[in-house]
Design a protein around this motif. Structure first.
Motif, mmCIF file in Angstrom:
data_model
loop_
_atom_site.group_PDB
_atom_site.id
_atom_site.type_symbol
_atom_site.label_atom_id
_atom_site.label_comp_id
_atom_site.label_asym_id
_atom_site.label_seq_id
_atom_site.Cartn_x
_atom_site.Cartn_y
_atom_site.Cartn_z
ATOM 1 N N ASP A 89 65.298 127.886 -54.161
ATOM 2 C CA ASP A 89 66.321 127.079 -54.673
ATOM 3 C C ASP A 89 67.716 127.246 -53.948
ATOM 4 O OD1 ASP A 89 64.682 126.598 -56.718
ATOM 5 O OD2 ASP A 89 65.175 128.381 -57.974
ATOM 6 N N LEU A 90 68.299 126.161 -53.755
ATOM 7 C CA LEU A 90 69.559 126.357 -53.214
ATOM 8 C C LEU A 90 70.731 126.665 -53.799
ATOM 9 C CD1 LEU A 90 70.366 125.382 -50.256
ATOM 10 C CD2 LEU A 90 71.017 122.874 -51.281
ATOM 11 N N THR A 91 71.360 127.534 -53.213
ATOM 12 C CA THR A 91 72.713 128.048 -53.759
ATOM 13 C C THR A 91 73.857 128.295 -52.731
ATOM 14 O OG1 THR A 91 72.021 130.558 -53.115
ATOM 15 C CG2 THR A 91 71.424 129.848 -55.528
ATOM 16 N N VAL A 92 74.660 127.314 -52.937
ATOM 17 C CA VAL A 92 75.816 126.886 -52.033
ATOM 18 C C VAL A 92 77.125 127.342 -52.825
ATOM 19 C CG1 VAL A 92 77.159 125.390 -50.437
ATOM 20 C CG2 VAL A 92 74.624 125.359 -50.709
ATOM 21 N N GLY A 93 77.248 126.478 -53.759
ATOM 22 C CA GLY A 93 78.324 126.980 -54.540
ATOM 23 C C GLY A 93 79.781 126.348 -53.881
ATOM 24 N N GLY A 94 80.946 126.298 -54.640
ATOM 25 C CA GLY A 94 82.134 125.838 -54.284
ATOM 26 C C GLY A 94 82.396 124.629 -53.684
#
Length: 552
Positions: A89-94
């Motif tokens: 799962d892609l977690t980049v944020g901001g």
């Protein structure tokens, strides 16, 4: 999509490389950074290039490829053939801020495509799109300030002044994240062929993620249909004499038809030097003797042979008479309408979708002047690289996860999403029958996410041009074992900024010789002048860098 403008362009790279004038992150050996200030110190360490781990899943190509040759897909795969390339799962944020070049109109302010990709990739996009003809000036303004975006595109064929110092001061050294096996944390980045990474390794450190291109440098683009019609055989000369005869046979000045179009510019005239020079054994900028000494192409007998052969071609009338001042766009027009039958260009020219219907171009396979094996100069294998502004390690890893997603290979679900957007909003249909809606046409290409990162290029076009794809693939297969690298590729010469004026003066002298304005003795004297002014300094510094960095 065209990658050329009146300013910075792919042709800047080709003509500049022929003259040894362009600052490249790889094949130019970092040789052209101009401007004042203290030079960066030559690093005594060099990061290993990322380990290449090709992704073998996905649809079978119509014509196979490898780490050099691009595979061919005549049509987009069926939806059921697509595979998932990003398992986590892609977690980049901001917010992801970026500074990228564009060769088309910017996307609309209300950009549903970027909004959708933002949802998919867990980040909001705030990108600055900069036209190619003003990229250098706006890049300088941006980097001079303190508000540098999170991801910045560096064009490998037009690097900014003092770029090693700039990268060291304001951008993240990614070596610990990407060097060697560390890149395996990001499988799609590990799928980028090794040669492309060389342009992003600056002074021994990895500073970015490259936008891949095949490793082939300049190509002698030709009209095989017209050459065969005029000579009775396909354009396949085996030595310098056969090439000369072919040029004579297809030239008819009264009919306004010429064999070759060179190209003029401020740096001098490009007489198809990269093709003809390689024929005579001219090195790809530099070569090393058996004793390890570096020798520049200007200092070789092969360069003088090349000039004499070019002069012979000019005197025979086979070059278009406008060559000393001919612009690249005009040469392209001449190829399309049959005014000229050969012109040096980049390999992407073989896939030009703007050519008139029915026109097919190919590439003349290199050959040795005396009938031996041909040589094809290896290019930078990248268009640009994406550098990350200095930030926290956690943010660097998040940005690399994003770039890993954006680098999804052709045939993956992620790549389809990045090129088609959301179904029934940006495209309709599926697989080979998927077509962009008006919103998709306005937003997807213009959003330029592929300038941040993209998977390795394959031979596939939205508009089917099967014969052009076959021609490009055939050229790559025929020349893949002919590639000649530049031995100073990736090394840094601090004083190379002083060579531009000396190189220009020498190139103008060579041009005067070809045009009959001076003699060979003056050129030979010019070699000594150039060596004293530029060559010896670069030789010492490249040699020092290679010794410190162990020629890794």
């Amino acid at each position: 999509m065209s990658e050329s403008t009146a300013g910075i362009s792919r042709r800047t790279l080709i003509s500049g490389a022929a003259f040894g004038l362009v600052a490249l992150g790889g094949a130019g050996g970092l040789a052209g950074c101009s401007g004042g200030g203290t030079a960066a110190t030559i690093s005594d360490k060099v990061a290993a290039l990322p380990t290449y781990v090709p992704i073998t899943k996905g649809p079978k190509p119509d014509l196979p490829g490898n780490d050099k040759v691009q595979p061919v897909y005549y049509a987009y795969p069926e939806e059921g053939e697509l595979f998932r390339s990003v398992a986590r799962d892609l977690t980049v944020g901001g917010t992801t801020t970026g500074f990228v070049v564009t060769y088309s109109a910017p996307p609309p302010a209300n950009n549903s495509f970027l909004d959708y990709i933002g949802e998919v990739t867990d980040t909001e996009y705030d990108l600055t799109f900069v036209p190619g003809d003003s990229f250098d000036t706006k890049f300088a303004t941006m980097t001079a300030g303190n508000d540098i975006p999170g991801i910045v595109e560096f064009l490998t064929f037009a690097m900014p002044p003092r770029f090693p110092q700039l990268l060291d001061a304001k951008f993240t050294d990614l070596s610990e994240y990407l060097s060697g096996d560390a890149v395996k944390e990001y499988p799609n980045l590990a799928n980028i062929p090794t040669p492309s990474w060389r342009s992003a390794r600056i002074n021994g450190k990895i500073y970015g993620v490259p936008e891949h291109r095949p490793p082939f440098g300049s190509v002698m683009v030709c009209r095989p249909d017209l050459i065969e019609q005029l000579t009775g055989s396909a354009p396949a000369p085996k030595d310098k004499d056969e090439f000369f005869d072919m040029c004579k046979d297809v030239t008819d000045a009264k009919a306004g038809r010429y064999a070759i179009a060179g190209g003029g510019g401020a740096a001098g005239v490009d007489w198809s030097y990269d093709f003809i020079g390689a024929t005579f054994g001219v090195p790809n900028q530099w070569t090393r003797t058996s004793g390890g000494e570096l020798v520049h192409k200007n200092e070789t007998d092969a360069w003088l042979e090349t000039l004499s052969y070019v002069k012979k071609l000019w005197n025979a009338g086979v070059f278009h008479p406008d060559t000393p001042s001919l612009e690249s766009a005009k040469a392209k027009t001449y190829i399309n309408n049959g005014t000229v039958l050969m012109h040096l260009d980049g390999i992407s020219a073989l896939l030009d979708q703007t050519m008139p219907k029915g026109i097919v171009t190919g590439g003349v396979v290199p050959f040795g002047a005396d009938g031996g094996a041909g040589v094809n100069y290896q290019g930078t294998s990248s268009f640009s690289f994406a550098a990350l502004k200095k930030t926290t390690p956690d943010r660097v890893r998040a940005q690399l996860r994003l770039l890993d997603y954006l680098s999804a290979p052709f045939g993956s679900q992620e790549a389809f999403t990045l090129t088609h957007g959301k179904k029934n909003v940006h495209y309709t249909g599926s697989g080979p029958n998927a077509s962009l809606t008006k919103a998709g046409e306005q937003m997807i290409n213009a959003s330029a996410l592929y300038r941040l990162a993209a998977g390795p290029q394959v031979l596939n076009t939205a508009i089917r041009i099967d014969e052009q794809l076959r021609q490009s693939h055939a050229y790559q297969v025929a020349t893949q074992d002919m590639l000649l690298p530049n031995p100073v590729d990736g090394y840094y010469s601090p004083s190379a900024s002083s060579t531009q004026s000396a190189s220009q003066a020498f190139n103008l002298l060579c041009n005067d010789y070809v045009l009959g304005r001076t003699n060979l003795a003056k050129v030979e004297a010019g070699v000594k002048t150039w060596t004293a002014a530029a060559g010896d300094k670069m030789r010492r510094e490249y040699t020092e860098a290679m010794e410190k960095q162990g020629e890794a």
